[in-house]
Write a protein that holds these residues in place. Structure first.
Motif, PDB file in Angstrom:
ATOM      1  N   ASN A 190      38.317  40.041  35.342  1.00 27.88           N
ATOM      2  CA  ASN A 190      39.077  40.702  36.405  1.00 27.88           C
ATOM      3  C   ASN A 190      38.239  41.837  37.002  1.00 27.88           C
ATOM      4  O   ASN A 190      37.526  42.527  36.264  1.00 27.88           O
ATOM      5  CB  ASN A 190      40.367  41.248  35.771  1.00 27.88           C
ATOM      6  N   ILE A 191      38.339  42.018  38.315  1.00 29.17           N
ATOM      7  CA  ILE A 191      37.535  43.083  38.948  1.00 29.17           C
ATOM      8  C   ILE A 191      37.871  44.450  38.381  1.00 29.17           C
ATOM      9  O   ILE A 191      37.051  45.368  38.435  1.00 29.17           O
ATOM     10  CB  ILE A 191      37.729  43.138  40.485  1.00 29.17           C
ATOM     11  N   GLY A 192      39.068  44.584  37.809  1.00 30.02           N
ATOM     12  CA  GLY A 192      39.474  45.885  37.277  1.00 30.02           C
ATOM     13  C   GLY A 192      39.029  46.142  35.854  1.00 30.02           C
ATOM     14  O   GLY A 192      39.247  47.223  35.322  1.00 30.02           O
ATOM     15  N   ARG A 193      38.400  45.176  35.224  1.00 30.82           N
ATOM     16  CA  ARG A 193      38.036  45.360  33.816  1.00 30.82           C
ATOM     17  C   ARG A 193      36.541  45.529  33.625  1.00 30.82           C
ATOM     18  O   ARG A 193      35.739  45.074  34.441  1.00 30.82           O
ATOM     19  CB  ARG A 193      38.504  44.164  32.968  1.00 30.82           C
ATOM     20  N   ALA A 247      47.555  40.356  37.527  1.00 29.72           N
ATOM     21  CA  ALA A 247      46.210  40.469  38.111  1.00 29.72           C
ATOM     22  C   ALA A 247      45.838  41.939  38.276  1.00 29.72           C
ATOM     23  O   ALA A 247      44.709  42.350  37.987  1.00 29.72           O
ATOM     24  CB  ALA A 247      46.159  39.745  39.456  1.00 29.72           C
ATOM     25  N   LYS A 248      46.819  42.725  38.698  1.00 29.32           N
ATOM     26  CA  LYS A 248      46.575  44.165  38.909  1.00 29.32           C
ATOM     27  C   LYS A 248      46.265  44.888  37.609  1.00 29.32           C
ATOM     28  O   LYS A 248      45.448  45.809  37.595  1.00 29.32           O
ATOM     29  CB  LYS A 248      47.815  44.810  39.546  1.00 29.32           C
ATOM     30  N   ARG A 294      41.876  35.381  44.162  1.00 32.70           N
ATOM     31  CA  ARG A 294      40.641  35.795  44.828  1.00 32.70           C
ATOM     32  C   ARG A 294      40.541  37.313  44.904  1.00 32.70           C
ATOM     33  O   ARG A 294      39.462  37.891  44.689  1.00 32.70           O
ATOM     34  CB  ARG A 294      40.587  35.191  46.232  1.00 32.70           C
ATOM     35  N   ALA A 295      41.660  37.964  45.184  1.00 29.85           N
ATOM     36  CA  ALA A 295      41.644  39.424  45.359  1.00 29.85           C
ATOM     37  C   ALA A 295      41.205  40.150  44.086  1.00 29.85           C
ATOM     38  O   ALA A 295      40.574  41.208  44.161  1.00 29.85           O
ATOM     39  CB  ALA A 295      43.028  39.907  45.794  1.00 29.85           C
ATOM     40  N   TYR A 296      41.561  39.604  42.925  1.00 32.74           N
ATOM     41  CA  TYR A 296      41.243  40.267  41.654  1.00 32.74           C
ATOM     42  C   TYR A 296      40.198  39.497  40.849  1.00 32.74           C
ATOM     43  O   TYR A 296      39.888  39.849  39.725  1.00 32.74           O
ATOM     44  CB  TYR A 296      42.524  40.448  40.829  1.00 32.74           C
TER      45      TYR A 296
END
Lengths: 429, 429
Positions: free
Chosen positions: A44-47, A152-153, A215-217
């Motif tokens: 995930n882009i946040g991790r 996802a967030k 796709r966003a994440y």
């Protein structure tokens, strides 16, 4: 940008470099595999963690399922299972909780985990509906997608979505007269939704909405096999194959949208058909990584299904499976304990390693060679280090006392290696 | 008269009837298989127990090795291992004791066992020599044959004899530059004997003397694979194959002399070569039953080698192996405990059963079908009964409390079978 989009744009990301380092490969090999859709890097882009790839040419990866159930929900125990999974060598952990504070547990697992985390968002969406006194099938399309977006967030790396359960595949299932019907929790919930609401599965009908979130994440989609066989008698019926065809189509659409995607597979499969299943999936799904559960080549191993799973898993990995979902000794009987989780991961690691030998992965052969030369030299420390479970190997060796530390209590002075050395020493040549 | 001689004379013995009843086959099928040398019924003329056959068309059998070692010798514990083996479903037990009162232990094991008993007579012959302060290689031809005759007299049903370790095969071994040399205790002792005494192996040179004893007591010969590979790197080298050729020749001579014979096989073998090994043995050894140890498709599973052994064993059985020697979690590390013995037998039983499904044995498929229909009906008692380990299956199911006895603690209300039933009940058709 997802890893897939970056790869397509010839950009090597940090995650690709990490995945390459883990395998001892060139980052360009990873990039090319990701670009082709044959490798995924669930992250995930946040991790932030040391990413690993799953797919062609890479070490076979292992996933451990943890999570509470309605009758047994203890967050500390699940975090212990997470730790036990990682310590035993799991490359991924799925939090499949269905009881207790689902959001709290998921966040705690993501926060603590040094490996990729997967979930099945429909569990939480339906759990909330049940808590509110509504029926499973009353979950709305928005509730499903909102939950996916929420997960996802908060950082989930890959999600199982049962997009292949459609009006068409459900209609095929009806005619198959299976002995075991459906054994996929998420899959059966989507089937019930379709039947009760007389409507198409929103995860299929609104697949573009799913792709947008993923796709966003950069959440990797793991297209679930809701129609996987739950007994060897049901394997490879028209329902299972129909779903695979749908998943192949959806995998293609995911890649076109820049979304990383892998495919989930069975399940209960007779031994001699496991390899064929792997080969077929690669063909139907355009080379997408294959994530299999077991497979179990018999139905009768309850209490020891990790062993049946390791047998099927080794053959699957040897034939091209990329990612093995473990099976624990508690499978078919109850929620696994921490000890079951350990044993399940170890069994899958053995299967994955045997598969890696067949995949001709050099580091796998190096490990067996190091073990062999250590064994021939009575170098126990290296043997423990090379073992799939160093702590247990050391415990068993130490158990019998240590009066002759070079040999073990099995043979003592009858050690064949010692006899062989006596027979073939220089004086006898 | 041996079973083989009776079979050749078209006589159906009580042992053939017992073996047939165990399989649900016609006794004539057993007789024909014994006459062809494709089935053996190891049963000493002096013993009385419910005999079982090993070989073509029959259920894959499982052997458990028990026995003391010089550093750990407790007769009661070995008898406990015998009981645990039989309780877990072992079809045969080998007493491989090398420490303590060897004769007393062997007699106690034979006396207590309801299943066939095997031994490796060279262990006791050499142990006595060592006790007398002599060297292993000083054991005489007469001492070896006297011990074999003694064991035949006290009722041993099958014996491992390393007749394929000859001057010729030892010469081939020298040129093979193996990583692990020899890992067979009995085989390495015979090799040392040959090298030290610069003489031929008496078990080969005086094979007729061996056949005479075996015939007199109807002891089945299990021709040992002293040159089996002890690492996947050594598998299928010229030494291993040379020994197999010699064993094929000796099997033919045994059958011609009315002596029942089976062949022992590896060992450590890469996954993709296991099936080929089985096929080759059947060809080279004239269809003699094949008795394999594992095989282990990797060297790194120490602490969990029963799982590696089950992976190799399932593939071996599916490809024609008739008899699986178990491997315990203690393999390569020490003498197994009673719990290890149980786990080893269970792992081999799973492998054997998966092999039996591939061998198209009807009773094996019936068992999976009964398990499947019980599972679909939440009939837990039948599920426990069909499980490879009923006691453990019951324990795991009971562990999580029993507030909803129909489902288990894994899924509770999320049980896919229940959801599926809701979705497809009559109102929704």
């Amino acid at each position: 940008m997802t890893q897939l989009e970056d790869a397509g744009n010839n950009r090597i990301t940090e995650a690709m470099e990490q995945a390459a380092a883990h395998e001892g490969l060139d980052p360009e090999t990873i990039r090319a595999g990701v670009a082709a859709g044959e490798i995924v890097i669930p992250k995930n882009i946040g991790r932030s963690f040391d990413a690993r790839g799953i797919g062609k040419g890479l070490l076979t990866k292992v996933n451990a399922n943890i999570g509470t159930s309605p009758s047994h929900a203890n967050m500390d125990e699940e975090l212990e299972k997470l730790d036990a999974s990682v310590a035993a060598g799991a490359d991924a952990v799925m939090d499949l909780s269905t009881g207790g504070d689902l959001d709290g547990i998921m966040k705690a697992v993501i926060d603590r985990s040094p490996v990729m985390i997967g979930t099945v968002p429909i569990y939480k969406a339906v759990s909330r509906v049940l808590t509110e006194g509504r029926q499973c099938a009353e979950v709305t399309e928005d509730e499903i997608f909102d939950e996916i977006e929420h997960q996802a967030k908060i950082g989930v790396d890959f999600i199982t979505v049962h997009c292949g359960i459609t009006r068409a595949s459900v209609a095929v299932l009806r005619e198959c007269h299976r002995l075991m019907g459906m054994v996929s929790r998420g899959g059966s919930l989507m089937a019930e939704w379709i039947v009760r609401n007389k409507a198409e599965n929103p995860l299929y009908e609104r697949y573009d909405r799913l792709l947008e979130i993923a796709r966003a994440y950069d959440v990797t989609l793991s297209l679930g096999d809701g129609l996987r066989p739950g007994t060897i008698f049901d394997a490879h019926d028209r329902a299972q194959m129909m779903e695979m065809i749908i998943l192949g189509e959806l995998a293609q659409r995911a890649r076109a949208a820049g979304v990383q995607v892998m495919i989930e597979g069975p399940g209960h499969v007779p031994l001699s058909r496991i390899a064929a299943d792997m080969i077929l999936q690669k063909r139907i799904c355009g080379g997408a990584p294959y994530y299999v559960l077991g497979p179990l080549p018999t139905d009768i191993a309850a209490g020891h299904d990790h062993i049946a799973g390791a047998i099927g898993g080794a053959i699957a990995a040897a034939a091209g499976a990329d990612f093995l979902c473990y099976v624990t000794p508690a499978e078919h009987l109850g929620l696994p304990t921490v000890a079951d989780v350990h044993d399940g991961v170890i069994a899958s690691k053995i299967a994955a390693h045997i598969g890696d030998l067949e995949k001709k992965i050099a580091s796998a052969w190096d490990r067996d060679r190091t073990m062999t030369t250590a064994r021939a030299a009575f170098d126990w420390e290296t043997m423990f280090a090379m073992s799939v479970d160093p702590q247990k190997a050391r415990m068993v060796k130490g158990r019998g006392g240590n009066d002759k530390p070079d040999v073990c209590t099995m043979c003592g002075d009858f050690c064949a290696l010692k006899t062989h050395a006596r027979a073939f020493d220089n004086n006898n040549k």
